[in-house]
Design an enzyme around this catalytic site. Structure first.
Site, PDB file in Angstrom:
ATOM      1  N   GLU A 228     -28.522-104.784-128.583  1.00 43.40           N
ATOM      2  CA  GLU A 228     -28.101-103.611-129.361  1.00 43.40           C
ATOM      3  C   GLU A 228     -26.616-103.332-129.160  1.00 43.40           C
ATOM      4  OE1 GLU A 228     -30.527-103.623-127.043  1.00 43.40           O
ATOM      5  OE2 GLU A 228     -32.139-102.212-127.532  1.00 43.40           O
TER       6      GLU A 228
ATOM      7  N   ASP B 191     -44.820-100.183-131.897  1.00 41.26           N
ATOM      8  CA  ASP B 191     -45.499 -99.528-130.772  1.00 41.26           C
ATOM      9  C   ASP B 191     -44.839 -98.214-130.385  1.00 41.26           C
ATOM     10  OD1 ASP B 191     -43.196-100.661-129.781  1.00 41.26           O
ATOM     11  OD2 ASP B 191     -44.144-101.616-128.046  1.00 41.26           O
TER      12      ASP B 191
END
Length: 268
Positions: free
Chosen positions: A240, A153
């Site tokens: 992350e 996206d």
């Protein structure tokens, strides 16, 4: 039952899909294990993009747009991971028509697992390690590539791949537009070194970076068993940050791109 063999030029030699035919509604295509990897001697560094995907209203236009972008990249392989028990024919059709070298896997997230594709990204990391290790390419010293975690996206400028990702040695970073409620999230750079981060959420994290804002040399992935996880001393719950911390990376290891002289944001 029909077996369909698909040939790929760069990363995988061939892999097989099993299709179950029905007289009414067709069953989704089910991916079985890919066969052996075949590596070439391409002069360009191999780019591997990992993309989790899931059923939603905008999924087909999103992945069509991403496929159109990625189809322009040479020496490239796309690993797409479905959050489900089977791969989806409409997605498979887009991948086949794109002429991109790809692998399409299906791994359904366990109950109570974090959403946003973390389980699927970890499955892709395991898949990569297994394929590289069984190929013998590590022993021959031929593993020369970069891994990037790109969602379907997002919007990508081709230069992200040709100018930034292709040139990453160990870890490269860049700014990301329109992320986490802010216009831009980016490393702060002084004299070519990362000294901090401009981020909306907890900017004091050691690596306050969105997954779209970095890429890793394949050797970092292959020489470890680290995965995305939510708990680590300095990650503050961001997978992350924990991944980069577990890889024992330091800010001085980071190669910044597009953050000095001419500032360029190529991912949104």
């Amino acid at each position: 039952m029909i077996l369909i063999w698909i040939t790929s030029k760069n990363l995988f030699e061939e892999y097989v899909y099993t299709v179950t035919l029905a007289t009414t509604t067709p069953e989704p295509v089910k991916l079985i294990n890919p066969s052996k990897i075949s590596f070439n001697n391409h002069t360009e560094k191999l780019i591997i993009v990992v993309t989790p995907t899931y059923r939603r209203l905008t999924r087909i236009p999103d992945i069509t747009r991403m496929a159109n972008t990625l189809s322009h990249i040479t020496n490239f392989h796309w690993i797409v991971i479905e959050d489900g028990t089977t791969v989806i024919p409409s997605v498979l059709k887009i991948l086949e028509k794109s002429n991109i070298n790809f692998t399409y896997l299906a791994h359904k997230s366990p109950k109570n697992s974090p959403n946003r594709g973390w389980f699927q990204r970890n499955k892709a990391l395991k898949f990569l390690r297994k394929q590289y290790r069984t190929s013998g390419i590590l022993e021959r010293g031929g593993a020369n590539g970069v891994v990037y975690f790109g969602d379907d996206d997002n919007t990508y400028d081709l230069r992200l791949f040709t100018d930034y990702i292709r040139n990453v040695k160990r870890i490269g970073m860049w700014g990301v537009g329109f992320v986490s409620g802010s216009l831009v999230e980016s490393p702060r750079v002084f004299n070519g070194k990362v000294i901090g981060f401009d981020a909306e959420w907890n900017p004091n994290r050691y690596f306050a970076i969105d997954k779209a804002g970095f890429a890793l040399g394949i050797q970092l992935i292959l020489n470890s068993n680290v995965e995305f996880r939510s708990f680590c001393p300095w990650g503050s719950g961001k997978p992350e940050s924990c991944l980069l911390e577990d890889l024992r990376l330091k800010r001085e290891d980071v190669e910044p791109f597009g953050l000095e002289n001419e500032v360029r944001f190529l991912i949104f």
